[in-house]
Design a protein around this motif. Sequence first.
Motif, PDB file in Angstrom:
ATOM      1  N   ALA A  23      26.786  24.368 113.141  1.00 12.73           N
ATOM      2  CA  ALA A  23      25.461  23.791 112.930  1.00 12.73           C
ATOM      3  C   ALA A  23      25.357  23.162 111.553  1.00 12.73           C
ATOM      4  O   ALA A  23      24.684  22.153 111.371  1.00 12.73           O
ATOM      5  N   GLY A  24      26.041  23.713 110.568  1.00 12.26           N
ATOM      6  CA  GLY A  24      26.011  23.177 109.215  1.00 12.26           C
ATOM      7  C   GLY A  24      26.761  21.865 109.071  1.00 12.26           C
ATOM      8  O   GLY A  24      26.557  21.138 108.106  1.00 12.26           O
ATOM      9  N   ALA A 103      34.825  16.919 108.007  1.00 17.52           N
ATOM     10  CA  ALA A 103      34.304  18.239 108.406  1.00 17.52           C
ATOM     11  C   ALA A 103      33.097  18.098 109.326  1.00 17.52           C
ATOM     12  O   ALA A 103      32.783  19.012 110.088  1.00 17.52           O
ATOM     13  N   PHE A 104      32.422  16.964 109.279  1.00 18.11           N
ATOM     14  CA  PHE A 104      31.220  16.735 110.073  1.00 18.11           C
ATOM     15  C   PHE A 104      31.595  16.035 111.371  1.00 18.11           C
ATOM     16  O   PHE A 104      32.220  14.981 111.351  1.00 18.11           O
ATOM     17  N   LYS A 105      31.203  16.662 112.500  1.00 15.11           N
ATOM     18  CA  LYS A 105      31.611  16.163 113.812  1.00 15.11           C
ATOM     19  C   LYS A 105      30.470  16.296 114.826  1.00 15.11           C
ATOM     20  O   LYS A 105      29.562  17.088 114.646  1.00 15.11           O
ATOM     21  N   THR A 106      30.600  15.542 115.907  1.00 14.61           N
ATOM     22  CA  THR A 106      29.687  15.692 117.042  1.00 14.61           C
ATOM     23  C   THR A 106      29.988  17.030 117.720  1.00 14.61           C
ATOM     24  O   THR A 106      31.021  17.656 117.432  1.00 14.61           O
ATOM     25  N   GLY A 111      34.688  13.021 114.820  1.00 12.84           N
ATOM     26  CA  GLY A 111      34.122  12.667 113.525  1.00 12.84           C
ATOM     27  C   GLY A 111      35.067  11.773 112.750  1.00 12.84           C
ATOM     28  O   GLY A 111      36.096  11.319 113.282  1.00 12.84           O
ATOM     29  N   PRO A 112      34.763  11.511 111.485  1.00 11.98           N
ATOM     30  CA  PRO A 112      35.666  10.714 110.668  1.00 11.98           C
ATOM     31  C   PRO A 112      37.071  11.328 110.664  1.00 11.98           C
ATOM     32  O   PRO A 112      37.229  12.542 110.520  1.00 11.98           O
ATOM     33  N   GLY A 113      38.057  10.488 110.879  1.00 12.58           N
ATOM     34  CA  GLY A 113      39.439  10.953 110.917  1.00 12.58           C
ATOM     35  C   GLY A 113      39.953  11.268 112.303  1.00 12.58           C
ATOM     36  O   GLY A 113      41.147  11.468 112.502  1.00 12.58           O
ATOM     37  N   ARG A 176      36.629   5.886 111.187  1.00 14.64           N
ATOM     38  CA  ARG A 176      36.429   5.930 109.737  1.00 14.64           C
ATOM     39  C   ARG A 176      35.143   6.671 109.369  1.00 14.64           C
ATOM     40  O   ARG A 176      35.112   7.442 108.428  1.00 14.64           O
ATOM     41  N   SER A 177      34.053   6.386 110.082  1.00 20.39           N
ATOM     42  CA  SER A 177      32.783   7.040 109.773  1.00 20.39           C
ATOM     43  C   SER A 177      31.881   7.034 110.997  1.00 20.39           C
ATOM     44  O   SER A 177      32.107   6.290 111.949  1.00 20.39           O
ATOM     45  N   LEU A 178      30.855   7.889 110.934  1.00 18.75           N
ATOM     46  CA  LEU A 178      29.817   7.926 111.949  1.00 18.75           C
ATOM     47  C   LEU A 178      28.524   7.484 111.286  1.00 18.75           C
ATOM     48  O   LEU A 178      28.231   7.904 110.161  1.00 18.75           O
TER      49      LEU A 178
END
Length: 189
Positions: A23-24, A103-106, A111-113, A176-178
Amino acid sequence: MKRILLFATFIFSISIFVLGNQAGTLVTAGKAGPFKVGMTVGEAKAVSPDYKYSRTSDGEGIALVAVEKAGKLIFTFYAGEEDPDAPLNEKAVIEHIQVWDSAFKTKEGVGPGTPIKDAEVTYGKVKEIMLSEIEAREYIEFMNSPKAITMRIEGAGIFEGSSRKTAKYRSGAKIRSLIINGDGTETNV
């Protein structure tokens, strides 16, 4: 019976830990980690004081807010500001959030990467890669792309002639990014 209860408690605790950590760093239509489209820059600073906020701009000179942690760019916010030399306006409302940190993903883990070939497993085949006229930015759409999340790639599309659209991409290409828009529409930032 005690063993079963102890095991069930252990599994439940692990699940809560994993879901809490996800969630974070979860990216959804309108939210990236602790940040929501529609909150002010000041509200963003209040919910995450461990980040560093500063003025930046993109290649077009659009005023953005850089959000860093430990010297690493994690997000950029577009908050409707025009002057890239002006100090941060804490009352400015965040309209788009661009996520740069892997580190941030759906919820599906994209996510990126993320390699494009892996994202295809999750969202279906590439529907279209579009090359913008401004700064030659590339955006990718899958058959089942999530709503209100635009995926940006770089140097990945294989374009024929003067075409700015394709479904072909280079081997090893990654997201690359969201870009989080929040209202169910796509955006090209």
